[in-house]
Design a protein around this motif. Structure first.
Motif, PDB file in Angstrom:
ATOM      1  N   ALA A  25      -0.924   9.575  51.314  1.00 12.54           N
ATOM      2  CA  ALA A  25      -1.364  10.682  50.462  1.00 12.54           C
ATOM      3  C   ALA A  25      -2.073  11.744  51.283  1.00 12.54           C
ATOM      4  CB  ALA A  25      -2.288  10.154  49.370  1.00 12.54           C
TER       5      ALA A  25
ATOM      6  N   ASN B  28       2.501  13.187  47.208  1.00 16.03           N
ATOM      7  CA  ASN B  28       1.455  12.207  46.982  1.00 16.03           C
ATOM      8  C   ASN B  28       0.160  12.750  47.574  1.00 16.03           C
ATOM      9  OD1 ASN B  28       0.539   9.713  46.053  1.00 16.03           O
ATOM     10  ND2 ASN B  28       0.866   8.709  48.030  1.00 16.03           N
TER      11      ASN B  28
ATOM     12  N   LYS C  62      -4.468  12.753  47.323  1.00 19.89           N
ATOM     13  CA  LYS C  62      -5.608  11.941  46.914  1.00 19.89           C
ATOM     14  C   LYS C  62      -6.892  12.729  47.017  1.00 19.89           C
ATOM     15  CE  LYS C  62      -6.638   9.706  51.375  1.00 19.89           C
ATOM     16  NZ  LYS C  62      -6.772   8.392  52.057  1.00 19.89           N
TER      17      LYS C  62
ATOM     18  N   ALA D 210     -11.341  11.872  46.709  1.00 17.05           N
ATOM     19  CA  ALA D 210     -12.259  10.743  46.849  1.00 17.05           C
ATOM     20  C   ALA D 210     -13.657  11.140  46.408  1.00 17.05           C
ATOM     21  CB  ALA D 210     -12.279  10.246  48.287  1.00 17.05           C
TER      22      ALA D 210
ATOM     23  N   THR E 289     -11.010   6.223  45.757  1.00 21.26           N
ATOM     24  CA  THR E 289      -9.809   7.051  45.825  1.00 21.26           C
ATOM     25  C   THR E 289      -9.129   7.189  44.472  1.00 21.26           C
ATOM     26  OG1 THR E 289      -9.403   6.460  48.134  1.00 21.26           O
ATOM     27  CG2 THR E 289      -7.503   7.229  46.862  1.00 21.26           C
ATOM     28  N   THR E 290      -8.733   8.403  44.162  1.00 16.17           N
ATOM     29  CA  THR E 290      -7.840   8.701  43.047  1.00 16.17           C
ATOM     30  C   THR E 290      -6.616   9.360  43.665  1.00 16.17           C
ATOM     31  OG1 THR E 290      -9.649   8.995  41.470  1.00 16.17           O
ATOM     32  CG2 THR E 290      -7.527   9.984  40.899  1.00 16.17           C
ATOM     33  N   ALA E 291      -5.430   8.766  43.443  1.00 17.12           N
ATOM     34  CA  ALA E 291      -4.243   9.234  44.164  1.00 17.12           C
ATOM     35  C   ALA E 291      -3.015   9.186  43.275  1.00 17.12           C
ATOM     36  CB  ALA E 291      -4.011   8.385  45.415  1.00 17.12           C
TER      37      ALA E 291
ATOM     38  N   LEU F  28      -3.318  16.168  39.323  1.00 13.79           N
ATOM     39  CA  LEU F  28      -3.079  14.916  40.029  1.00 13.79           C
ATOM     40  C   LEU F  28      -2.746  13.855  38.985  1.00 13.79           C
ATOM     41  CD1 LEU F  28      -5.356  13.471  42.878  1.00 13.79           C
ATOM     42  CD2 LEU F  28      -3.992  12.062  41.354  1.00 13.79           C
TER      43      LEU F  28
ATOM     44  N   ALA G  66      -2.312  10.366  38.364  1.00 11.33           N
ATOM     45  CA  ALA G  66      -2.819   9.260  39.175  1.00 11.33           C
ATOM     46  C   ALA G  66      -2.149   7.929  38.856  1.00 11.33           C
ATOM     47  CB  ALA G  66      -4.323   9.129  38.981  1.00 11.33           C
TER      48      ALA G  66
ATOM     49  N   GLU H 209      -3.437   5.605  40.900  1.00 10.53           N
ATOM     50  CA  GLU H 209      -4.632   4.914  41.377  1.00 10.53           C
ATOM     51  C   GLU H 209      -5.830   5.772  41.006  1.00 10.53           C
ATOM     52  OE1 GLU H 209      -6.777   3.471  45.569  1.00 10.53           O
ATOM     53  OE2 GLU H 209      -4.809   4.439  45.596  1.00 10.53           O
TER      54      GLU H 209
END
Length: 607
Positions: free
Chosen positions: A146, A192, A194, A196, A262-264, A277, A279, A281
């Motif tokens: 990411a 992709n 991310k 944080a 993390t948000t990804a 985003l 997500a 994750e």
């Protein structure tokens, strides 16, 4: 402004209807040899291959969407050296995709540009591959790493100026991702990405979305939000977070909370916030402990006047007790409360009903039950379907007042179509009708709420209060629009409305120079806007919001921007006294369990 929930439901309906016609697909049938994703994305916002057939497009599946616009994202593992070209793209399948994250695929199909919300919305488009033929080459592959989106990578400038030859569109401009935030996000479209340890600046809404900032110091306020303080201060660190997972797993966050870790997921673009985003994750929610504010109680010699948009309140709603508690406890039972968005007795049922006595009585009774005063009330029923808002709801403004503290001066004759005037008696201004409506035949009020004005008396001194609910911002181009700067078409009507109110205030002041006049309500515009300037013209009024530090000037949170929509404006006699205090009481806008999307405002002064 229409409630975010109402506007969102309507927009979703439009998006469903327009999902086909909004796809900008050229008719040239040119076949292309096997191309890479960055060839499809190109160096501008629209694909150089739009309308063409492509084959053998390689990528790893990074996300799968099984709802709404169904499809999946793929990303090339062989990036080029150009930072302006994205390595990801969305593959629109229309039905539930059969691929999984980690699949290596080749795709053939038609390159198109889809405009969320329709081409008339002014939104940017999403490059995608439609009518795809998909071949899974292998499974279980590692997803491309990411790209980090953080304070260092997002530029401080928001967007380039649009091409004047293209009507202000930025679509044809070469992306400058190191210079402009919107260009940076566009260069990552479909990839992709991310973030944080990001702070929440827009609470979780009913559509499982929230807003975070990757720039925690950007126009931050004392409660964790990001303040929108001018048309050139769009707050570049904001980004919307949605989820590709189960709704139940999405965090219920308030402003000031933090998504730790993390948000990804893939970077998408939609009509409800632009770059988003999506997500697969999501970081762990760390609560910031934000509490609803409580203003102080007015002193014996102070008159407390409040405005509160109760968001389409009708007798079927379950929020009466909560609104009552907010008025009694958080607002400390103001002497006068101007309510906006009181609906008629059967709400959105469109059967000709215009009376709202049952709606108001239910609220007044709830206030009494919560320990508040036995408020009396005044209002004027609108002509059916003439004041805008939810069809059939007939929203209007209503005055509540505490008869133990303040009296209302009733003068008969006020109705939906009669214009209130101003006369002079014994050296003092007085209204010809009270309550009354300001110039209701003026085209400024077409399909919009007419101002309600009333004459009150506090300790022997007259106070004129004008309750407003100006035209909404519906139809304006978004901050993330294809057109930069975006056009604010809705303000034309608000400018006319502001001029009409300002003219009426001047009529009062012409009869009584030192009259205490308050114009308040949901102005649907900012304290720095031209609308506010027209209300203030020639010093007839002044927005008391400007008495607060800039970091505290907000009553509404929209797309992660804390901003002013609700205002209380005061005449020179009140402002000169320097004995007024102003409070934007944050009980709704920052919370995921809000009962209205507006925060109430309170002014205290000594008439």
């Amino acid at each position: 402004m229409p409630s975010k929930r109402t506007a969102r439901i309507g927009a979703l309906t439009v998006a469903t209807i327009c999902s086909t016609v909004s796809a900008v697909v050229l008719t040239s049938p040119a076949e292309a040899d096997s191309v890479r994703i960055h060839d499809i994305q190109g160096t501008t916002r629209t694909s150089p291959l739009a309308g063409q057939q492509v084959t053998g497009v390689e990528g790893i599946v990074t996300g799968v969407r099984t709802y709404g616009s169904r499809g999946f994202w793929i990303q090339d593992t062989r990036a080029d050296a150009d930072p302006a070209t994205s390595e990801g793209v969305f593959v629109f399948t229309s039905s539930r995709p059969t691929v999984s994250v980690g699949d290596a695929v080749t795709v053939a199909g038609t390159v198109g540009e889809f405009v969320p919300g329709g081409t008339s919305s002014g939104n940017q488009s999403v490059t995608q591959i439609t009518r795809p033929t998909i071949t899974v080459v292998s499974t279980g592959n590692a997803v491309p790493a990411a790209t980090v989106v953080d304070a260092r990578s997002v530029p401080s400038r928001y967007a380039p100026a649009g091409d004047t030859a293209a009507g202000g569109s930025v679509n044809g401009l070469t992306l400058a991702p190191a210079k402009y935030a919107l260009d940076f996000y566009e260069s990552l479209e479909g990839m992709n990405v991310k973030v944080a340890d990001t702070r929440v600046v827009g609470a979780t809404d009913p559509f499982t979305e929230l807003w975070v900032t990757v720039k925690p110091g950007e126009n931050d306020n004392r409660r964790g939000g990001t303040v929108y303080g001018s048309y050139t201060s769009q707050n570049t660190g904001r980004i919307q977070i949605q989820s590709l997972g189960a709704v139940a797993d999405f965090p219920k966050a308030n402003v000031g909370d933090v998504l730790k870790g993390t948000t990804a997921g893939p970077l998408d673009y939609n009509q409800f916030g632009g770059y988003t985003l999506v997500a697969n994750e999501i970081g762990t929610l760390e609560q910031g402990g934000l509490e609803r504010e409580t203003t102080r109680k007015q002193g014996r010699g102070e008159l407390a006047v409040a405005t509160y948009n109760v968001e389409n309140l009708d007798p079927s709603d379950a929020s009466f007790a909560d609104h009552a508690a907010a008025i009694v406890h958080n607002l400390q039972s103001p002497d006068i409360v101007a309510l906006e968005e009181i609906q008629d007795n059967n709400g959105a049922t469109n059967d000709g009903t215009v009376a709202a006595d049952q709606t108001v009585k239910k609220l007044v009774d709830a206030i009494t039950a919560a320990g508040g005063p036995a408020y009396e009330w005044r209002s004027i029923d609108p002509v059916n379907l003439s004041d805008g808002g939810e069809p059939g709801g007939n929203i209007r403004q209503v005055f509540l007042f505490n008869p133990e503290r303040v009296s209302f001066t009733d003068r008969a004759g006020g109705d939906a179509t009669t214009a209130v005037g101003v006369t002079k008696a014994y050296g003092k201004a007085r209204l010809t009708v009270s309550p009354g409506r300001i110039d209701p035949a003026n085209t400024a009020w077409t399909n919009s709420r007419k101002p309600l004005v009333g004459e009150f008396s506090f300790r022997g001194k007259s106070v004129f209060v004008i309750a407003n609910h100006f035209a909404s911002k519906g139809g304006d181009q978004s901050l993330h629009s294809e057109f930069q700067p975006p056009k604010r078409s809705s303000e034309t009507q608000r400018h006319l409305q502001a001029t009409a109110v300002n003219t009426f205030v001047k009529e009062i002041l012409a009869k009584e120079k030192n009259a205490d006049v308050i114009a308040l309500g949901d102005i649907n515009d900012f304290e720095f806007s031209r609308t506010a300037e027209l209300l203030e013209d020639d010093g007839a009024l002044w927005s008391a919001f400007k008495s607060l530090p800039k970091s505290e000037r907000y009553s509404y949170v929209f797309q992660g921007n804390a901003q002013v929509l609700d205002q209380i404006l005061i005449s020179p006699s009140i402002r000169r006294s320097c004995e007024f205090t102003y409070d934007s009481v944050h009980v709704n806008s920052e919370f995921n369990d809000q009962i209205s999307d507006h925060d109430p405002q309170v002014l205290r002064f000594r008439p």
